[in-house]
Design a protein around this motif. Structure first.
Motif, PDB file in Angstrom:
ATOM      1  N   LEU A 192     -13.168  -2.431  16.099  1.00 42.62           N
ATOM      2  CA  LEU A 192     -13.808  -3.743  15.968  1.00 42.62           C
ATOM      3  C   LEU A 192     -12.776  -4.864  15.927  1.00 42.62           C
ATOM      4  O   LEU A 192     -13.002  -5.895  15.302  1.00 42.62           O
ATOM      5  CB  LEU A 192     -14.680  -3.786  14.703  1.00 42.62           C
ATOM      6  N   LYS A 205     -20.340  -3.322   8.981  1.00 40.48           N
ATOM      7  CA  LYS A 205     -20.564  -4.718   8.585  1.00 40.48           C
ATOM      8  C   LYS A 205     -20.069  -4.974   7.159  1.00 40.48           C
ATOM      9  O   LYS A 205     -19.319  -5.920   6.909  1.00 40.48           O
ATOM     10  CB  LYS A 205     -22.053  -5.071   8.713  1.00 40.48           C
ATOM     11  N   ILE A 260     -12.111   5.883  14.810  1.00 42.61           N
ATOM     12  CA  ILE A 260     -12.783   6.065  13.513  1.00 42.61           C
ATOM     13  C   ILE A 260     -12.547   7.480  12.983  1.00 42.61           C
ATOM     14  O   ILE A 260     -12.306   7.680  11.794  1.00 42.61           O
ATOM     15  CB  ILE A 260     -14.291   5.736  13.624  1.00 42.61           C
ATOM     16  N   HIS A 262     -10.627   8.471   9.365  1.00 46.74           N
ATOM     17  CA  HIS A 262     -11.183   9.299   8.296  1.00 46.74           C
ATOM     18  C   HIS A 262     -10.533  10.674   8.184  1.00 46.74           C
ATOM     19  O   HIS A 262     -10.973  11.500   7.372  1.00 46.74           O
ATOM     20  CB  HIS A 262     -12.701   9.412   8.452  1.00 46.74           C
TER      21      HIS A 262
HETATM   22  P1  ATP Z   1     -25.612  -0.889   6.586  1.00 44.98           P
HETATM   23  O1  ATP Z   1     -26.417  -1.710   7.513  1.00 44.98           O
HETATM   24  O2  ATP Z   1     -26.158   0.491   6.359  1.00 44.98           O
HETATM   25  O3  ATP Z   1     -25.166  -1.597   5.327  1.00 44.98           O
HETATM   26  P2  ATP Z   1     -22.943  -1.289   7.537  1.00 44.98           P
HETATM   27  O4  ATP Z   1     -22.780  -1.723   8.942  1.00 44.98           O
HETATM   28  O5  ATP Z   1     -22.726  -2.283   6.460  1.00 44.98           O
HETATM   29  O6  ATP Z   1     -24.319  -0.556   7.411  1.00 44.98           O
HETATM   30  P3  ATP Z   1     -20.838   0.133   6.319  1.00 44.98           P
HETATM   31  O7  ATP Z   1     -21.394   0.170   4.951  1.00 44.98           O
HETATM   32  O8  ATP Z   1     -19.758  -0.825   6.593  1.00 44.98           O
HETATM   33  O9  ATP Z   1     -21.981  -0.079   7.347  1.00 44.98           O
HETATM   34  O10 ATP Z   1     -20.378   1.587   6.761  1.00 44.98           O
HETATM   35  C1  ATP Z   1     -20.573   2.694   5.942  1.00 44.98           C
HETATM   36  C2  ATP Z   1     -19.313   3.531   5.921  1.00 44.98           C
HETATM   37  O11 ATP Z   1     -19.100   4.108   7.217  1.00 44.98           O
HETATM   38  C3  ATP Z   1     -18.083   2.713   5.651  1.00 44.98           C
HETATM   39  O12 ATP Z   1     -17.790   2.633   4.296  1.00 44.98           O
HETATM   40  C4  ATP Z   1     -17.005   3.465   6.407  1.00 44.98           C
HETATM   41  O13 ATP Z   1     -16.477   4.496   5.639  1.00 44.98           O
HETATM   42  C5  ATP Z   1     -17.743   4.048   7.586  1.00 44.98           C
HETATM   43  N1  ATP Z   1     -17.593   3.205   8.765  1.00 44.98           N
HETATM   44  C6  ATP Z   1     -18.556   2.464   9.362  1.00 44.98           C
HETATM   45  N2  ATP Z   1     -18.068   1.804  10.423  1.00 44.98           N
HETATM   46  C7  ATP Z   1     -16.761   2.100  10.494  1.00 44.98           C
HETATM   47  C8  ATP Z   1     -15.687   1.712  11.368  1.00 44.98           C
HETATM   48  N3  ATP Z   1     -15.879   0.873  12.389  1.00 44.98           N
HETATM   49  N4  ATP Z   1     -14.463   2.216  11.125  1.00 44.98           N
HETATM   50  C9  ATP Z   1     -14.251   3.055  10.094  1.00 44.98           C
HETATM   51  N5  ATP Z   1     -15.196   3.458   9.254  1.00 44.98           N
HETATM   52  C10 ATP Z   1     -16.448   3.004   9.441  1.00 44.98           C
END
Ligand code: ATP
Length: 275
Positions: free
Chosen positions: A22, A64, A198, A202
């Protein structure tokens, strides 16, 4: 009470390196959120108005929340304390009549007092759904309050709002007008390269991280996986490897020494975790 408007203590440090695929979004958000918070004078002297609010849209688990927290962490590292307030849309609603409005006002006051601040509204569609003519008087009132509070912030950009949603169409249109949440980022599901990145993020702290080839191969078979799915896949593969090495832990006697170092995660653990 006042207790629940304290800024979030960001305990785990999230850096931009922990976010895969991203980079354009990170750069744009730095310019729009981070720089105005840290260098308001620059923006003022060039007569640039930074955005009041940005909206992060996209499917669940696409990073996000992760990006919002990384912005707050990066600010602390730069030696500047940026207060980070996080709210879930529906949580704001689950109050008595009038209480949600009161909490919002307190939140904005607190954020202004402790500026520079980021207010992050996760699932903002739950807080500010499309206003309908008849029902949902309560939502109406909350949306109006939020609009008034946003309009009342001074234009120097020291308090920035970030809203996240899975369904941008479910958000009241008034919130998306200029001067409110007027920048939108559409977070995609990660593509091939991003998925490999990603997976790398991890697994990079593992004793024996998977090879580059394996990560590419896995990434190729994970079409449609979001970031959170990929993280879960890594966790599941590691647990499978552990379970295989120490089946005793899952059956009877757990009173023996586990040599964590001896657990290696192989390709088939990933493949099994996928099915
Ligand atoms: P939601 O709409 O469910 O809140 P979100 O887009 O806010 O989703 P996150 O909470 O940021 O999603 O993502 C959940 C977890 O997945 C993160 O804490 C991370 O560990 C992993 N993750 C998601 N996207 C990425 C990414 N682009 N790179 C690395 N890890 C990611």
């Amino acid at each position: 009470g006042g207790a629940d408007i304290q800024p979030l203590q960001v305990d785990e440090t999230i850096s931009f390196d922990d976010i895969g695929g991203l980079s354009e979004y990170i750069d744009a958000l730095k310019e729009m959120v981070f720089f105005p918070l840290l260098y308001p004078d620059f923006f003022a002297s060039y007569n640039i108005t930074p955005p009041r609010g940005v909206l992060l849209c996209g499917p669940p688990g696409t990073g996000k929340t992760l990006i919002a927290r990384a912005l707050a962490c990066a600010a602390s590292k730069a030696g500047q304390k940026v207060s980070f307030y996080m709210r879930k849309g529906a949580d704001v609603l689950s109050k008595w009549v009038g209480e949600a409005e009161r909490q919002l006002k307190l939140l904005f006051e607190e954020a202004q007092r402790n500026q520079p601040s980021i207010i992050f509204f996760d699932e903002i569609d739950g807080l500010a759904p499309v206003r309908s003519s008849k029902q949902e008087q309560i939502h109406n009132s909350i949306v109006s309050t939020l609009l008034a509070l946003m309009d009342g912030l001074d234009s120097r950009g020291q308090v920035v709002l970030i809203g996240a949603t899975n369904r941008v169409d479910a958000i009241d249109g008034a919130l998306r007008r200029p001067g409110r949440f007027d920048r939108e980022f559409n977070f995609p599901l990660p593509g091939l390269e991003a998925r490999a990145e990603i997976l790398d993020i991890h697994t990079r702290k593992w004793k024996q991280p998977p090879s580059k080839e394996l990560k590419m191969e896995l990434a190729a078979s994970c079409v449609g996986y979001c970031g959170a799915d990929l993280k879960a896949l890594c966790t599941e593969a590691a647990i499978r490897a552990f379970r295989e090495k120490y089946p005793q832990v899952y059956t009877s006697d757990d009173k023996f020494l586990i040599d964590v170092e001896s657990v290696t995660v192989e390709k088939y653990h990933f493949l099994e975790a996928m099915t």
